[in-house]
Design a protein around this motif. Structure first.
Motif: not given
Length: 73
Positions: A28-30, A32-38
């Motif tokens: 989930g954290i990974l 979230t990071l990928l979503v945050g950076f598109g």
């Protein structure tokens, strides 16, 4: 580092764990990071079963021998 953590809405210590490759970091954290950076499409590719060679090999071993050895048409 603070900007990246803020953008992904996680703590700096969690981001540091991600960067180190800590196996305790959740998917989930990974994601979230990928979503945050598109970059969510990279996560989708990672999760695509067509690219899971180890899983596909294990699946093939469960097939009866007559099917495993059959040549593809």
């Amino acid at each position: 580092m603070a900007y990246a953590a803020d953008r992904a809405q996680i703590s700096r210590s969690t981001l540091h764990k991600v960067e180190r490759g800590d196996p305790g970091v959740s998917l989930g954290i990974l994601a979230t990071l990928l979503v945050g950076f598109g970059m969510l499409e990279r996560f989708e590719t990672l999760m695509d079963v067509r690219w899971d060679r180890a899983g596909l090999a294990k699946q093939d071993l469960r097939l009866p021998r007559r099917i495993r050895g059959a040549p593809e048409s």
